[in-house]
Design a protein around this motif. Structure first.
Motif, PDB file in Angstrom:
ATOM      1  N   LEU A 179       0.882  -1.197   0.066  1.00 19.23           N
ATOM      2  CA  LEU A 179       0.038   0.045   0.013  1.00 19.23           C
ATOM      3  C   LEU A 179       0.845   1.347  -0.089  1.00 19.23           C
ATOM      4  N   GLY A 180       1.782   1.105   0.658  1.00 21.54           N
ATOM      5  CA  GLY A 180       2.712   2.343   0.922  1.00 21.54           C
ATOM      6  C   GLY A 180       3.533   2.730  -0.327  1.00 21.54           C
ATOM      7  N   ALA A 181       3.704   1.768  -1.014  1.00 19.86           N
ATOM      8  CA  ALA A 181       4.363   2.258  -2.592  1.00 19.86           C
ATOM      9  C   ALA A 181       3.435   3.098  -3.501  1.00 19.86           C
ATOM     10  N   HIS A 182       2.052   3.130  -2.966  1.00 21.75           N
ATOM     11  CA  HIS A 182       1.230   3.952  -3.892  1.00 21.75           C
ATOM     12  C   HIS A 182       0.469   5.221  -3.269  1.00 21.75           C
ATOM     13  N   ARG A 183       0.325   4.820  -1.921  1.00 23.30           N
ATOM     14  CA  ARG A 183      -0.508   5.906  -1.188  1.00 23.30           C
ATOM     15  C   ARG A 183       0.315   6.133   0.169  1.00 23.30           C
ATOM     16  N   PRO A 184      -0.104   7.338   0.722  1.00 24.88           N
ATOM     17  CA  PRO A 184       0.379   7.596   2.244  1.00 24.88           C
ATOM     18  C   PRO A 184      -0.076   6.690   3.207  1.00 24.88           C
ATOM     19  N   VAL A 185       0.681   6.004   3.819  1.00 23.91           N
ATOM     20  CA  VAL A 185       0.268   5.046   4.799  1.00 23.91           C
ATOM     21  C   VAL A 185       1.028   5.363   6.285  1.00 23.91           C
ATOM     22  N   ALA A 186       0.074   5.595   7.152  1.00 26.79           N
ATOM     23  CA  ALA A 186       0.284   5.860   8.478  1.00 26.79           C
ATOM     24  C   ALA A 186      -0.347   4.981   9.564  1.00 26.79           C
TER      25      ALA A 186
END
Length: 389
Positions: A92-99
């Motif tokens: 997911l973090g390769a395409h969207r901000p993930v926190a």
């Protein structure tokens, strides 16, 4: 790997969450209150968060099509429990901000990595040893006994733990855990258990909730009290330690760090959770900014404001055992008796099937004073058949 950006994602966008349990449900409520649309990925068709989100992606956490659908719908994505596979967060973090990001979650998923991180931050924790092999088992320092053996991964709410008094019990407990990697912790003389919830933005800003005092029963949180009733200096020490832990991971999101207060008044870190925490549920009703709103703000890159405690509070965890207090068949607790008490705030999570040990909801009691909140909370406990505290 992408992480949460300082770019502000305004209301009207869709925020995603991995996991559909009660923490996801309360995140969804907070996001919707601020005007966001929401998407939940969870395999359970009856997940508590899935019931209330705008979009429910019913898929396993590593399902490529499900992850792609969540990404397509969401401007940014968070997680509601630490055992979401870190590999999914990498995808997911390769395409969207993930926190929070995958690296931070991976540390929180492993007790050995977690304790090593505490030490790197200069935060004391219990003396311990990693046990992965028979040789390590045989070499355990006798000073660690009696102790608590914990699985290094996938342990929560007292699961994957065993109290051991001597080497024989230690060997038996490790065998019962199928020889998986474990951490043996020295048993400590505890005066109290407290926790701190911090929220850190991508810009490095950190705010915190008040320190909370916690009571556990059978490894599960039973009661949280705020104010915690500990010395200001100790509260400041706990907040500073939790802040260091978050900053050293470049953490973005809401992080809970649990601490032990020892008999000599010193403080040691127990464990941390990369998400909102049971001990912070009271903030929905007792603070002007809840832990779930903080989770939304950190994910969306919104400004962080320090939460203010406007009421003293006691939170009672409501487990499925309450439904079986009077008979073997599930019987609804006497909610009317509880709701008749002043300052009571009932939160049920939409779980249709009560089971012993299952978290079904929580009850927060607010009052002008700590004594007042405790007095009403004790009356509520009697009405529900809960043990006094």
């Amino acid at each position: 790997m992408a992480s949460s950006s300082s770019r502000f994602i305004p209301p009207g966008a869709t925020l995603g969450v991995m996991g559909g349990g009660q923490l996801g449900r309360m995140f969804v409520h907070a996001a919707q209150q601020l005007g966001y649309f929401t998407a939940v990925l969870d395999p359970d068709p009856a997940s508590p968060a899935g019931w209330v989100a705008h979009h429910h992606v019913q898929a396993e956490y590593l399902d490529e099509a499900g992850l792609a659908q969540l990404m397509q719908r969401s401007a940014a994505i968070t997680t509601e429990f630490e055992n979401v596979p870190a590999a999914a967060l990498v995808t997911l973090g390769a395409h969207r901000p993930v926190a929070p990001g995958a690296d931070a979650v991976a540390i929180c998923q492993d007790r050995a990595l977690e304790k090593a991180h505490f030490r790197r931050c200069g935060v004391p924790c219990a003396a311990h040893a990693l046990i992965e092999t028979e040789a390590q088992l045989a070499a355990v320092d006798a000073a660690l006994l009696p102790g608590i053996l914990k699985t290094a991964r996938l342990g929560y709410d007292g699961k994957g733990q065993a109290r051991v008094r001597d080497r024989a019990e230690l060997a038996a407990a490790w065998a019962a855990m199928k020889g998986v990697p474990c951490v043996l912790e020295q048993r400590l003389d505890l005066a109290a258990e407290v926790s701190v919830i911090v929220a850190r933005g991508a810009d490095g800003q950190v705010v915190n909730l008040p320190v909370q005092r916690n009571l556990h029963r059978d490894g599960i949180l039973a009661v949280t009290t705020v104010p915690a009733g500990i010395a200001d200096a100790l509260s400041a020490q706990a907040i500073a330690a939790a802040t260091r832990i978050a900053e050293s991971m470049q953490y973005v999101g809401v992080l809970c760090v649990e601490f032990f207060v020892l008999g000599d008044g010193s403080l040691v870190a127990n464990e941390m959770a990369p998400r909102p925490h049971n001990s912070g549920h009271y903030s929905i009703d007792a603070c002007d900014v809840s832990q779930f709103e903080l989770q939304v703000r950190t994910l969306a890159g919104a400004p962080l404001v320090a939460p203010r405690l406007h009421s003293a509070a006691v939170m009672l965890n409501l487990l499925g055992d309450l439904w079986f207090a009077r008979a073997d068949d599930a019987t609804e607790p006497d909610w009317a008796a509880v709701l008749a008490l002043p300052g009571t705030h009932l939160h049920l999570y939409g779980k249709t099937q009560p089971r012993r040990g299952r978290k079904m909801g929580h009850l927060t009691i607010t009052a002008a004073t700590a004594e007042g909140a405790r007095e009403i909370a004790l009356r509520a406990a009697v009405a529900l058949g809960l043990e006094a505290f």
